[in-house]
Design a protein around this motif. Structure first.
Motif, PDB file in Angstrom:
ATOM      1  N   GLU A 302      -5.781   3.750 -21.427  1.00  0.00           N
ATOM      2  CA  GLU A 302      -5.201   3.761 -20.080  1.00  0.00           C
ATOM      3  C   GLU A 302      -5.125   5.195 -19.564  1.00  0.00           C
ATOM      4  O   GLU A 302      -5.072   6.122 -20.368  1.00  0.00           O
ATOM      5  N   PRO A 303      -5.171   5.461 -18.258  1.00  0.00           N
ATOM      6  CA  PRO A 303      -5.212   4.451 -17.198  1.00  0.00           C
ATOM      7  C   PRO A 303      -6.629   3.942 -16.885  1.00  0.00           C
ATOM      8  O   PRO A 303      -6.789   3.017 -16.097  1.00  0.00           O
ATOM      9  N   LEU A 304      -7.639   4.550 -17.525  1.00  0.00           N
ATOM     10  CA  LEU A 304      -9.011   4.165 -17.167  1.00  0.00           C
ATOM     11  C   LEU A 304      -9.339   2.730 -17.566  1.00  0.00           C
ATOM     12  O   LEU A 304     -10.156   2.067 -16.939  1.00  0.00           O
ATOM     13  N   ARG A 305      -8.655   2.258 -18.611  1.00  0.00           N
ATOM     14  CA  ARG A 305      -8.925   0.895 -19.076  1.00  0.00           C
ATOM     15  C   ARG A 305      -8.701  -0.125 -17.945  1.00  0.00           C
ATOM     16  O   ARG A 305      -9.512  -1.022 -17.718  1.00  0.00           O
ATOM     17  N   THR A 306      -7.575   0.060 -17.236  1.00  0.00           N
ATOM     18  CA  THR A 306      -7.269  -0.854 -16.127  1.00  0.00           C
ATOM     19  C   THR A 306      -8.294  -0.695 -15.007  1.00  0.00           C
ATOM     20  O   THR A 306      -8.753  -1.679 -14.406  1.00  0.00           O
ATOM     21  N   THR A 307      -8.674   0.552 -14.735  1.00  0.00           N
ATOM     22  CA  THR A 307      -9.688   0.794 -13.703  1.00  0.00           C
ATOM     23  C   THR A 307     -10.971   0.061 -14.053  1.00  0.00           C
ATOM     24  O   THR A 307     -11.603  -0.581 -13.206  1.00  0.00           O
ATOM     25  N   LEU A 308     -11.344   0.148 -15.323  1.00  0.00           N
ATOM     26  CA  LEU A 308     -12.587  -0.498 -15.758  1.00  0.00           C
ATOM     27  C   LEU A 308     -12.534  -2.009 -15.515  1.00  0.00           C
ATOM     28  O   LEU A 308     -13.489  -2.599 -14.984  1.00  0.00           O
ATOM     29  N   GLU A 309     -11.413  -2.607 -15.882  1.00  0.00           N
ATOM     30  CA  GLU A 309     -11.304  -4.062 -15.699  1.00  0.00           C
ATOM     31  C   GLU A 309     -11.411  -4.424 -14.214  1.00  0.00           C
ATOM     32  O   GLU A 309     -12.029  -5.420 -13.852  1.00  0.00           O
ATOM     33  N   THR A 310     -10.809  -3.589 -13.360  1.00  0.00           N
ATOM     34  CA  THR A 310     -10.884  -3.885 -11.924  1.00  0.00           C
ATOM     35  C   THR A 310     -12.322  -3.727 -11.422  1.00  0.00           C
ATOM     36  O   THR A 310     -12.812  -4.522 -10.615  1.00  0.00           O
ATOM     37  N   PHE A 375     -12.819  -5.768  -2.186  1.00  0.00           N
ATOM     38  CA  PHE A 375     -11.775  -4.820  -2.572  1.00  0.00           C
ATOM     39  C   PHE A 375     -10.379  -5.392  -2.295  1.00  0.00           C
ATOM     40  O   PHE A 375      -9.503  -5.349  -3.154  1.00  0.00           O
ATOM     41  N   ALA A 376     -10.177  -5.936  -1.084  1.00  0.00           N
ATOM     42  CA  ALA A 376      -8.839  -6.422  -0.725  1.00  0.00           C
ATOM     43  C   ALA A 376      -8.448  -7.618  -1.599  1.00  0.00           C
ATOM     44  O   ALA A 376      -7.277  -7.854  -1.856  1.00  0.00           O
ATOM     45  N   TYR A 377      -9.442  -8.311  -2.061  1.00  0.00           N
ATOM     46  CA  TYR A 377      -9.201  -9.547  -2.799  1.00  0.00           C
ATOM     47  C   TYR A 377      -8.896  -9.293  -4.278  1.00  0.00           C
ATOM     48  O   TYR A 377      -7.995  -9.892  -4.847  1.00  0.00           O
ATOM     49  N   VAL A 378      -9.632  -8.387  -4.905  1.00  0.00           N
ATOM     50  CA  VAL A 378      -9.452  -8.236  -6.366  1.00  0.00           C
ATOM     51  C   VAL A 378      -8.833  -6.908  -6.789  1.00  0.00           C
ATOM     52  O   VAL A 378      -8.641  -6.681  -7.986  1.00  0.00           O
ATOM     53  N   THR A 379      -8.527  -6.015  -5.851  1.00  0.00           N
ATOM     54  CA  THR A 379      -7.931  -4.740  -6.277  1.00  0.00           C
ATOM     55  C   THR A 379      -6.649  -4.479  -5.489  1.00  0.00           C
ATOM     56  O   THR A 379      -6.413  -5.094  -4.439  1.00  0.00           O
ATOM     57  N   ASP A 380      -5.849  -3.527  -6.021  1.00  0.00           N
ATOM     58  CA  ASP A 380      -4.717  -3.077  -5.214  1.00  0.00           C
ATOM     59  C   ASP A 380      -4.969  -1.639  -4.764  1.00  0.00           C
ATOM     60  O   ASP A 380      -4.059  -0.885  -4.491  1.00  0.00           O
ATOM     61  N   TRP A 381      -6.230  -1.261  -4.705  1.00  0.00           N
ATOM     62  CA  TRP A 381      -6.587   0.090  -4.303  1.00  0.00           C
ATOM     63  C   TRP A 381      -6.376   0.271  -2.798  1.00  0.00           C
ATOM     64  O   TRP A 381      -6.574  -0.666  -2.020  1.00  0.00           O
ATOM     65  N   ASP A 382      -6.054   1.506  -2.440  1.00  0.00           N
ATOM     66  CA  ASP A 382      -5.964   1.855  -1.030  1.00  0.00           C
ATOM     67  C   ASP A 382      -7.374   2.268  -0.576  1.00  0.00           C
ATOM     68  O   ASP A 382      -7.856   3.339  -0.945  1.00  0.00           O
ATOM     69  N   THR A 383      -8.012   1.391   0.184  1.00  0.00           N
ATOM     70  CA  THR A 383      -9.398   1.673   0.581  1.00  0.00           C
ATOM     71  C   THR A 383      -9.501   2.162   2.032  1.00  0.00           C
ATOM     72  O   THR A 383     -10.591   2.194   2.602  1.00  0.00           O
ATOM     73  N   GLU A 384      -8.331   2.559   2.592  1.00  0.00           N
ATOM     74  CA  GLU A 384      -8.326   3.086   3.973  1.00  0.00           C
ATOM     75  C   GLU A 384      -9.339   4.206   4.143  1.00  0.00           C
ATOM     76  O   GLU A 384     -10.032   4.295   5.154  1.00  0.00           O
ATOM     77  N   SER A 385      -9.422   5.067   3.119  1.00  0.00           N
ATOM     78  CA  SER A 385     -10.271   6.247   3.236  1.00  0.00           C
ATOM     79  C   SER A 385     -11.744   5.891   3.375  1.00  0.00           C
ATOM     80  O   SER A 385     -12.574   6.727   3.736  1.00  0.00           O
ATOM     81  N   LEU A 386     -12.088   4.632   3.107  1.00  0.00           N
ATOM     82  CA  LEU A 386     -13.504   4.239   3.198  1.00  0.00           C
ATOM     83  C   LEU A 386     -13.930   3.986   4.647  1.00  0.00           C
ATOM     84  O   LEU A 386     -15.110   3.848   4.925  1.00  0.00           O
TER      85      LEU A 386
END
Ligand code: ATP
Ligand code: MG
Length: 387
Positions: A302-310, A375-386
């Motif tokens: 962790e924390p990369l492990r969780t990133t990988l799964e996402t 992204f909105a469906y399977v992650t909790d990432w903030d993708t505003e910057s995209l």
């Protein structure tokens, strides 16, 4: 015309049984291998060891999970495939490694052993096609390891790899060879890459086979049918017989996705029947996780492990959209792109990493599908910057 699929491949290449296999002396002929089958992998390994007199060792330090070394002289490629009643059977092909004499100074053409995780038993299928001397075509979406499979197979065998990228402007001259000026008003015929491989032996890999024109396919017909020879029309019709250690492989992307692979053409039935083929699919999530962890071990913690799964969830979702609604979402989040994405996510995080790996090349419509439905469906990432 659709190429023949896996099942046909199995039928087209009948396999022998191991019982009574005599022990083999070290061989100097590339095609001089054996096909084995047994109820279990352990039995198969024992049979291969008995046949070659060498202990089987998995390729240490790599993930050639289906390939084994049998001493220095032999390689074993395995698969577990259902028989006609659906009962899993262990299958194997033992092939001799290329010797120094066979290479004859071409060591630099043997690919280096990069990491490859076998998928759909492609190494075994390559080995079986090699043993039976039947040309093998691997087709499927981009970035799914088709080229890597053949490269890895050549590396394991220690065989020279002649790799030719075909495209819309490829000519028979490029493939077969042409007359070139050699000074003093004279011309000499210079072999093309295909002729070189056919003359001297090696693994000939024709990439993007359906991106080229019919005249190139026709030039190769002689190699693919019973005569196994090329005719060099410009060189007084010289007949170049296929070297006993020359084998043909090819790759191509599916022509039915014309927006994804512009320039690809349906291959003619006459051409395709000369090949056996395997449709390469997306690896499953577990296989891809292993590929990524093997490349980037820091994702184990962790924390990369969780990133990988996402990231794996995102890929799964993107592929589902591609397979279900190719017209609306014509983008392939391939294993190759996932590798690039993972590489950059370590440095800049998964959102910026996605931008660098693939997001910025998408058109506006695909971008919005990516943001809103993946992204909105399977992650909790903030993708505003995209935006
Ligand atoms: N099974 C695998 N094991 C390890 N790496 C893989 C595997 N499959 C794909 N990759 C990664 O994906 C990249 C792309 O693979 P490759 O070039 O073989 O794809 P391809 O199917 O030949 O694509 P194309 O149709 O575009 O030629 C490789 O360089 C490697 O990083
Ligand atoms: Mg390729």
């Amino acid at each position: 015309m659709a190429p023949r699929e896996d099942k046909a491949f199995e039928r087209a290449l009948p396999m022998g049984h191991v019982a009574g296999t005599a022990r083999r002396a070290p061989s100097t002929r590339a095609g001089d291998g054996i096909s084995l089958s047994a109820a279990t992998l352990d039995e198969l390994l024992a049979a291969a060891e008995a046949a070659t007199g060498s202990a089987a060792e998995p390729r240490a330090g790599t993930s050639f999970s289906s390939a084994y070394a049998l001493g220095e002289g032999w390689r074993l490629f395995t698969a577990v495939l259902p028989d006609e009643l659906g009962v899993p059977q262990a299958r194997g092909v033992v092939l001799p490694r290329w010797t120094r004499e066979m290479l004859d100074g071409r060591e630099d053409l043997v690919p280096g052993g990069t990491f490859y995780r076998d998928h759909q038993y492609l190494l075994y299928r390559c080995a079986l096609a090699y043993l039976r001397d039947v040309p093998l075509a691997l087709h499927g979406h981009t970035g799914l390891g088709k080229t890597e499979a053949v490269r890895c197979f050549a590396a394991l065998l220690g065989a020279p790899l002649y790799r030719m990228n075909l495209h819309g402007l490829s000519t028979t001259d490029d493939v077969v060879g042409k007359l070139l000026p050699v000074g003093h008003g004279k011309v000499d015929f210079q072999d093309g890459l295909v002729t070189t491989a056919v003359r001297h032996g090696g693994i000939l890999l024709l990439e993007e086979m359906n991106a080229t024109g019919q005249e190139v396919w026709f030039a190769l017909h002689g190699l693919l049918d019973g005569s196994r020879a090329l005719v060099l029309v410009e060189k007084d019709n010289e007949v170049v017989r296929q070297h006993p250690d020359c084998r043909l492989f090819s790759t191509f992307n599916p022509a039915e996705y014309s927006s994804l692979y512009p320039g690809t053409k349906e291959l003619s039935a006459a051409y395709l029947r000369r090949w056996v083929s395997v449709r390469v699919e997306f690896p499953d999530t577990d296989a891809e996780r292993r590929i990524l962890l093997e490349r980037f071990p820091d994702y184990r913690a962790e924390p990369l492990r969780t990133t990988l799964e996402t990231m794996l969830d995102v890929s799964r979702m993107a592929r589902r959209l591609l397979l279900d609604r190719a017209r609306a979402f014509d983008f392939v989040l391939s294993t190759g792109l996932l590798v690039t994405w993972a590489q950059f996510s370590r440095d800049v995080g998964p959102v910026e990493g996605a931008r660098m790996a693939f997001y910025d090349i998408l058109d506006r419509r695909t971008k919005s599908i990516f943001r809103d439905q993946i992204f909105a469906y399977v992650t909790d990432w903030d993708t505003e910057s995209l935006d």
